[in-house]
Design an enzyme around this catalytic site. Structure first.
Site, mmCIF file in Angstrom:
data_model
loop_
_atom_site.group_PDB
_atom_site.id
_atom_site.type_symbol
_atom_site.label_atom_id
_atom_site.label_comp_id
_atom_site.label_asym_id
_atom_site.label_seq_id
_atom_site.Cartn_x
_atom_site.Cartn_y
_atom_site.Cartn_z
ATOM 1 N N THR A 246 0.738 -1.344 -0.114
ATOM 2 C CA THR A 246 -0.051 -0.038 0.121
ATOM 3 C C THR A 246 1.038 1.098 -0.104
ATOM 4 O OG1 THR A 246 -0.526 -0.465 2.481
ATOM 5 C CG2 THR A 246 -2.241 -1.013 1.029
ATOM 6 N N GLU B 150 5.652 3.873 8.487
ATOM 7 C CA GLU B 150 5.611 5.529 8.035
ATOM 8 C C GLU B 150 6.253 6.448 8.556
ATOM 9 O OE1 GLU B 150 1.213 5.136 8.502
ATOM 10 O OE2 GLU B 150 0.734 5.089 6.464
ATOM 11 N N THR C 93 -2.476 -1.861 7.499
ATOM 12 C CA THR C 93 -2.575 -3.543 7.686
ATOM 13 C C THR C 93 -1.493 -4.189 7.427
ATOM 14 O OG1 THR C 93 -4.904 -3.308 7.029
ATOM 15 C CG2 THR C 93 -3.713 -5.260 6.161
ATOM 16 N N LYS D 22 3.593 -7.012 3.923
ATOM 17 C CA LYS D 22 3.532 -5.714 3.781
ATOM 18 C C LYS D 22 3.009 -4.993 5.015
ATOM 19 C CE LYS D 22 -0.148 -3.628 2.882
ATOM 20 N NZ LYS D 22 -0.584 -2.900 4.127
ATOM 21 N N ASN E 207 0.006 10.847 7.740
ATOM 22 C CA ASN E 207 -1.172 10.535 8.312
ATOM 23 C C ASN E 207 -2.256 11.553 8.146
ATOM 24 O OD1 ASN E 207 -1.043 7.550 8.488
ATOM 25 N ND2 ASN E 207 0.644 7.996 10.061
#
Lengths: 400, 400
Positions: B150, B272, B187, B176, B395
């Site tokens: 993703t 992230e 996820t 992932k 985010n």
């Protein structure tokens, strides 16, 4: 019940003062003194962190007698992780205040907030106490509120008045919020004064209840410091002593809770880097405790908090946080609203129109998020801040 | 034990492929297929989030027989919070794969990651499956790893080989990480293949143990998605079936754990906005579970994570996180080291010299933090990322 001007010294019989004693590097107030002209009943609530700073150990000891007249509090140094010398320093602070004010040491409560793992410059503090005692005044509440600030951007004080039994009772308080300071730690301090007359065990229960519904329902970053404390001094100057949980007790709790909640919200609003105050209301949970766990899970989610900073109606993150609370929930019963706008009904997303209405609401400084679970009568309210770029900047770059 | 090239298709008998089916808006691979030439024993571990996405409900059903041959996984849409239609769509994915590969539906496992609360473009998926089946190859592992990404910045695959009893066994896998995607959710997916022959209940136990010591010991932001899953397919092509917890079982667990931990660390490294991988080692705790709670408390603290981003040896925040873990600890017994440099010994700060050495270590991309509690033999390792400005940017701003 009515909010009145001022803070802790809005209550008759209390004086306060604040000064620069030389603990902070910058010349900003760093030592506060609060004094009651009569002996008070005292209640206290302390951090649940397993590492308790030296002042807390002292205060717990003094609290055994449930009596007190003085609070001495410094910012700029937490006196935490300082071993036996830290204990002696906390004792020296209490002793200096006791001597200057001619009261027993056991009636003095000590609080510290600031750098962890460094020793207090104790001579500077004990040297400043006598002149600080001379400055005590009915106008000194704000100076005290300023002297306990760390990275707080504004002093926090509040006062309420309201009927308790036949008496018009006052509750006033000051607080400081979670601010990161060289090199360390977020500490929450709140000091409350009231003229209510209440039996000490009831006062302790009232404070615990009020704290549980205010300070314990707010989060900035989910950390609990070694120094957090809330103290409540009750002078007993108004009316007959309340000795049972009747109407008057209930009325006082409402008043105390209003003061605590008001201070708690100021702390969240002034959370590091915070740009928004988010009120989370959970209803229809299986129990109040289930509601609270769900509220806390949402309030503490970094993903939810960054979405609020981004003014993004990111309901998927909220739903995921609900599912992570560790309590049973039925996804097909979940309603989720921002202010008056329903974005999810019975688990079904209400579409782009609803979302664009929510997008407008999210631009406000105060946001209300309501979740209805349709599975019982449990309720809980919780308050959180957003997680902003400034939060990371403040906390990453403080020492560089 | 030795790491070898490749990922899930490094194991004999497994082929894979990935393609763009049209689920993502950008033309990037979004549909993966993994196929075993023989029937495998299957083990699976799923999210503990109370809201489980449609594919997980299907997989749990198929897992009752503990057999399987196919994994079909899409990115770009999580098929979560999609009600009955979501269930039908997950079923249609399984059916399309079963038909194209001529296997029973019950041998197909489905995974989805991406947007929450939107329906899958199911025709695009079922339409793409036949050509995807034709692309299956021993070189397709990487394409499958790419198709489940993703906001991951690199595909994640790993393979190990090692002796299990008398056989040289392989374990390969792809994964992932937590990536935020319009509009929602982090996820974690991991698919593992092995040629070991192992009784399915033992395989399940081995997987649970490996996951508990790898994926469950890592955090990026503490959130658990509705779609997290780890699947392990064991083809049984090597040697006699392992049916008891002897040496061979232990050897296989070590191999499986190495593969899982390697993938888990890749996920943290690619968290992230993450700029650092921090390994937290707790020793001398009262028990392993106490050690783990302490490790997790440090790993999840926003204050600690921002300090690492700021390359700040902010031991006070770490100490506060230890005190917040909810297990008894003695502050005067705490040792705290960064790499080989002790910053706190028996609760005492080791001074500016030690801190300046630590400051150098903190500039590295991988940091080891060791805490010794001197109160028992409990140990735990945990891995976390730092909390950076980019984390908030990614985010907060994803949808703007």
């Amino acid at each position: 019940m009515e909010q009145i001007e001022g803070g802790i010294t809005a209550v008759d019989g209390f004086t306060a003062a604040g000064t620069f004693a030389g603990i902070k590097k910058m010349e900003k107030p760093d030592l506060a003194l609060i004094f009651s002209e009569s002996v008070c009943n005292v209640a206290g609530v302390f951090t649940k962190n397993r590492f308790q700073a030296a002042p807390l150990l002292l205060d717990r000891k003094h609290l055994r007698k449930k009596k007190g007249r003085v609070i001495i509090a410094n910012s700029g140094n937490a006196n935490a992780f300082t071993g036996a010398r830290g204990g002696r320093d906390a004792g020296a602070m209490a002793e200096a205040a006791a001597r200057a004010l001619n009261v027993p040491i056991a009636s003095v409560y000590v609080a510290s907030t600031g750098v962890i793992g460094e020793f207090l410059p104790i001579e500077k503090i004990t040297g400043a106490v006598p002149r600080l005692a001379l400055q005590l005044s009915r106008n000194g509440g704000r100076a005290a509120a300023e002297a306990i600030m760390t990275t707080d951007t504004f002093p926090k004080e509040v006062a309420f008045t309201g009927k308790v039994g036949r008496e018009e009772v006052r509750v006033g308080g000051i607080a400081k919020g979670s601010g990161m300071i060289h090199p360390n730690m977020a500490t929450m301090l709140a000091f409350l004064a009231t003229d209510v007359a209440m039996e000490p065990r009831l006062l302790q229960e009232a404070l615990r209840q009020a704290v549980d519904r205010s300070f314990n329902r707010t989060t900035v970053d989910g950390d609990t410091s070694t120094n957090d404390m809330v103290l409540c001094f009750a002078s007993g100057q108004r009316g007959k002593e309340i000795r049972s949980k009747g109407t008057a007790y209930g009325q006082f709790v409402v008043l105390l809770e209003a003061a605590c909640l008001s201070l708690a919200k100021m702390i969240v609003r002034d959370g590091e880097g915070a740009t928004k105050l988010i009120e989370i209301k959970i209803t229809g949970a299986r129990s109040d405790s289930a509601a609270r766990r769900i509220a806390e899970s949402i309030a503490c989610s970094s993903l939810v908090k960054t979405a609020f900073f981004g003014e993004d109606a990111n309901w998927g993150r909220i739903v995921a946080a609900i599912g992570n609370a560790g309590v049973p929930v039925d996804p097909e019963q979940v309603d989720l609203s921002f202010g008056p706008v329903a974005l999810v009904r019975k688990g079904v997303y209400q579409g782009k129109d609803a979302e664009s209405k929510v997008a407008v609401l999210l631009k406000q400084k105060e946001i209300e998020l309501t979740v209805h679970l349709h599975s019982g009568r449990g309720r809980a309210d919780f308050w959180t801040s957003d997680l902003s770029l400034d939060y990371v900047k403040i906390n990453a770059a403080y020492r560089s």
